[in-house]
Design a protein around this motif. Sequence first.
Motif, short mmCIF file in Angstrom:
data_model
loop_
_atom_site.label_atom_id
_atom_site.label_comp_id
_atom_site.label_asym_id
_atom_site.label_seq_id
_atom_site.Cartn_x
_atom_site.Cartn_y
_atom_site.Cartn_z
N PRO A 140 8.84 -80.84 5.91
CA PRO A 140 9.99 -80.97 7.26
C PRO A 140 9.54 -81.93 7.93
CG PRO A 140 8.96 -79.18 7.02
CD PRO A 140 8.13 -79.43 6.17
N GLY A 141 10.32 -82.56 8.63
CA GLY A 141 10.27 -83.06 9.78
C GLY A 141 9.34 -83.20 10.70
N TYR A 142 9.46 -82.09 11.20
CA TYR A 142 8.52 -82.03 12.37
C TYR A 142 6.68 -81.89 12.13
CZ TYR A 142 7.80 -76.93 10.59
OH TYR A 142 7.76 -76.18 10.04
N MET A 143 7.29 -81.47 11.22
CA MET A 143 5.58 -81.27 10.48
C MET A 143 4.98 -82.67 10.25
SD MET A 143 4.00 -78.98 7.76
CE MET A 143 4.52 -77.85 8.56
N LEU A 144 5.66 -83.28 9.81
CA LEU A 144 5.34 -85.23 9.85
C LEU A 144 4.57 -85.65 10.75
CD1 LEU A 144 5.48 -86.99 6.90
CD2 LEU A 144 7.54 -88.06 7.77
N GLN A 145 6.52 -85.55 11.96
CA GLN A 145 5.45 -85.89 12.77
C GLN A 145 4.32 -85.46 13.77
OE1 GLN A 145 7.20 -87.94 14.93
NE2 GLN A 145 9.01 -87.77 13.31
N GLU A 146 4.00 -84.36 13.53
CA GLU A 146 2.60 -83.83 13.20
C GLU A 146 1.51 -83.63 12.91
OE1 GLU A 146 2.35 -79.10 13.37
OE2 GLU A 146 3.89 -79.62 14.68
N LEU A 147 1.81 -84.77 11.51
CA LEU A 147 0.61 -85.06 10.15
C LEU A 147 0.31 -86.49 11.04
CD1 LEU A 147 -0.86 -85.75 8.12
CD2 LEU A 147 0.91 -85.69 6.48
N ILE A 148 0.93 -87.05 11.68
CA ILE A 148 0.79 -88.79 11.84
C ILE A 148 0.36 -88.80 13.13
CG2 ILE A 148 2.49 -90.72 13.39
CD1 ILE A 148 4.48 -89.79 10.97
N ALA A 149 0.33 -87.91 14.27
CA ALA A 149 -0.19 -87.40 15.31
C ALA A 149 -1.48 -87.10 15.46
CB ALA A 149 0.50 -86.40 16.31
N TYR A 150 -1.53 -85.72 14.06
CA TYR A 150 -3.20 -85.84 14.05
C TYR A 150 -4.40 -86.98 13.37
CZ TYR A 150 -6.23 -82.74 11.69
OH TYR A 150 -7.64 -81.43 11.49
N ILE A 151 -3.75 -87.98 12.34
CA ILE A 151 -3.55 -89.24 11.37
C ILE A 151 -4.72 -89.97 12.83
CG2 ILE A 151 -3.71 -91.02 10.23
CD1 ILE A 151 -1.80 -89.62 8.79
N LEU A 152 -3.49 -89.80 13.97
CA LEU A 152 -4.02 -91.03 14.52
C LEU A 152 -5.09 -90.54 15.74
CD1 LEU A 152 -0.75 -92.42 15.86
CD2 LEU A 152 -2.22 -93.77 14.58
N ASN A 153 -5.19 -89.46 15.38
CA ASN A 153 -6.05 -88.44 17.03
C ASN A 153 -7.96 -88.43 15.73
OD1 ASN A 153 -4.83 -88.66 18.86
ND2 ASN A 153 -3.66 -86.23 18.62
N ASN A 154 -7.19 -88.15 14.37
CA ASN A 154 -8.83 -87.70 13.84
C ASN A 154 -9.46 -89.11 13.23
OD1 ASN A 154 -8.60 -85.25 14.89
ND2 ASN A 154 -6.89 -84.43 13.93
N TYR A 155 -9.22 -90.22 12.50
CA TYR A 155 -9.26 -90.71 11.69
C TYR A 155 -10.84 -91.62 12.75
CZ TYR A 155 -9.41 -95.21 8.45
OH TYR A 155 -10.15 -95.80 7.70
N THR A 156 -11.74 -91.32 11.57
CA THR A 156 -12.68 -92.48 12.91
C THR A 156 -13.31 -93.85 11.40
OG1 THR A 156 -13.66 -90.95 11.24
CG2 THR A 156 -13.36 -90.40 13.54
N GLY A 157 -12.34 -93.68 10.89
CA GLY A 157 -12.95 -94.70 9.89
C GLY A 157 -13.32 -95.95 10.50
N ALA A 161 -4.48 -79.73 6.03
CA ALA A 161 -4.72 -80.07 4.88
C ALA A 161 -4.56 -81.17 4.66
CB ALA A 161 -4.03 -78.50 3.72
N ALA A 162 -3.09 -81.62 4.71
CA ALA A 162 -2.43 -82.14 4.23
C ALA A 162 -3.30 -83.56 4.68
CB ALA A 162 -1.09 -83.28 4.72
N TRP A 163 -4.25 -84.05 5.44
CA TRP A 163 -5.19 -84.72 6.36
C TRP A 163 -5.76 -85.54 5.20
CZ3 TRP A 163 -6.00 -89.57 7.46
CH2 TRP A 163 -6.87 -89.92 7.84
N GLU A 164 -6.85 -83.55 4.71
CA GLU A 164 -7.35 -83.77 3.70
C GLU A 164 -7.42 -84.17 2.27
OE1 GLU A 164 -11.04 -82.82 4.82
OE2 GLU A 164 -9.89 -82.62 6.94
N ILE A 216 3.63 -85.45 0.96
CA ILE A 216 3.74 -85.94 1.69
C ILE A 216 5.79 -85.57 2.20
CG2 ILE A 216 4.11 -87.11 3.45
CD1 ILE A 216 1.63 -88.30 2.50
N LYS A 217 6.44 -85.70 1.41
CA LYS A 217 7.88 -85.88 0.90
C LYS A 217 8.26 -84.80 1.35
CE LYS A 217 9.48 -90.26 -1.41
NZ LYS A 217 10.22 -89.54 -0.09
N ALA A 218 7.58 -83.66 0.65
CA ALA A 218 8.40 -81.76 0.57
C ALA A 218 7.81 -82.01 2.16
CB ALA A 218 6.96 -81.26 -0.31
N SER A 237 2.86 -80.02 -6.11
CA SER A 237 4.09 -80.13 -5.73
C SER A 237 4.34 -78.89 -5.12
CB SER A 237 4.82 -81.31 -6.01
OG SER A 237 4.75 -82.41 -6.13
N VAL A 238 3.90 -77.67 -6.47
CA VAL A 238 5.65 -76.66 -6.46
C VAL A 238 4.23 -76.04 -5.03
CG1 VAL A 238 5.20 -74.00 -6.63
CG2 VAL A 238 6.22 -76.67 -8.11
#
Length: 145
Positions: free
Chosen positions: A128-145, A82-85, A124-126, A12-13
């Motif tokens: 910030p809000g704007y970065m969480l929005q970017e993570l959600i967008a990144y997941i939606l654009n880069n998931y190839t499952g 890095a969070a997505w990885e 993920i909880k650590a 977490s740190v």
Amino acid sequence: MKRTTLRAAGVSVLAAVAFGIAAPAAQATTATPVRAVAAVQTAGSQPSTISPSSVPSNTAAAVDGPANGEAANAAAGGAVKAAWEAIKRSGLAKKAWEAAKKGTTGFHSWVNSLSNFNPLKWTIKAMPGYMLQELIAYILNNYTG
């Protein structure tokens, strides 16, 4: 303390440092005194008002320059990747993608449903809000499952 508790705390740190939570705070504290000093220096010459032209141009460029914004965006992009990885390594990519399709509220619900002993939850909880929005967008654009 158990080894797993220490490990979760360490992750977490590390995540907080990697996501740059401390870096923007350091930039914010150094930007404020520069403007205050410039205002104090010009106050003697213009006692009634301080115009933007009275602030030295190199001071304004150092505080509001495009390099600061570009560096912040690059750091945020790296942290999101890095969070997505980390999500993919944990084997929760499909569930994260399904939660991201539901939007911010669905993604928050999914994160909250993770175990308290899961370091990914606190990573993920650590964020910030704007970065969480970017993570959600990144997941939606880069998931190839």
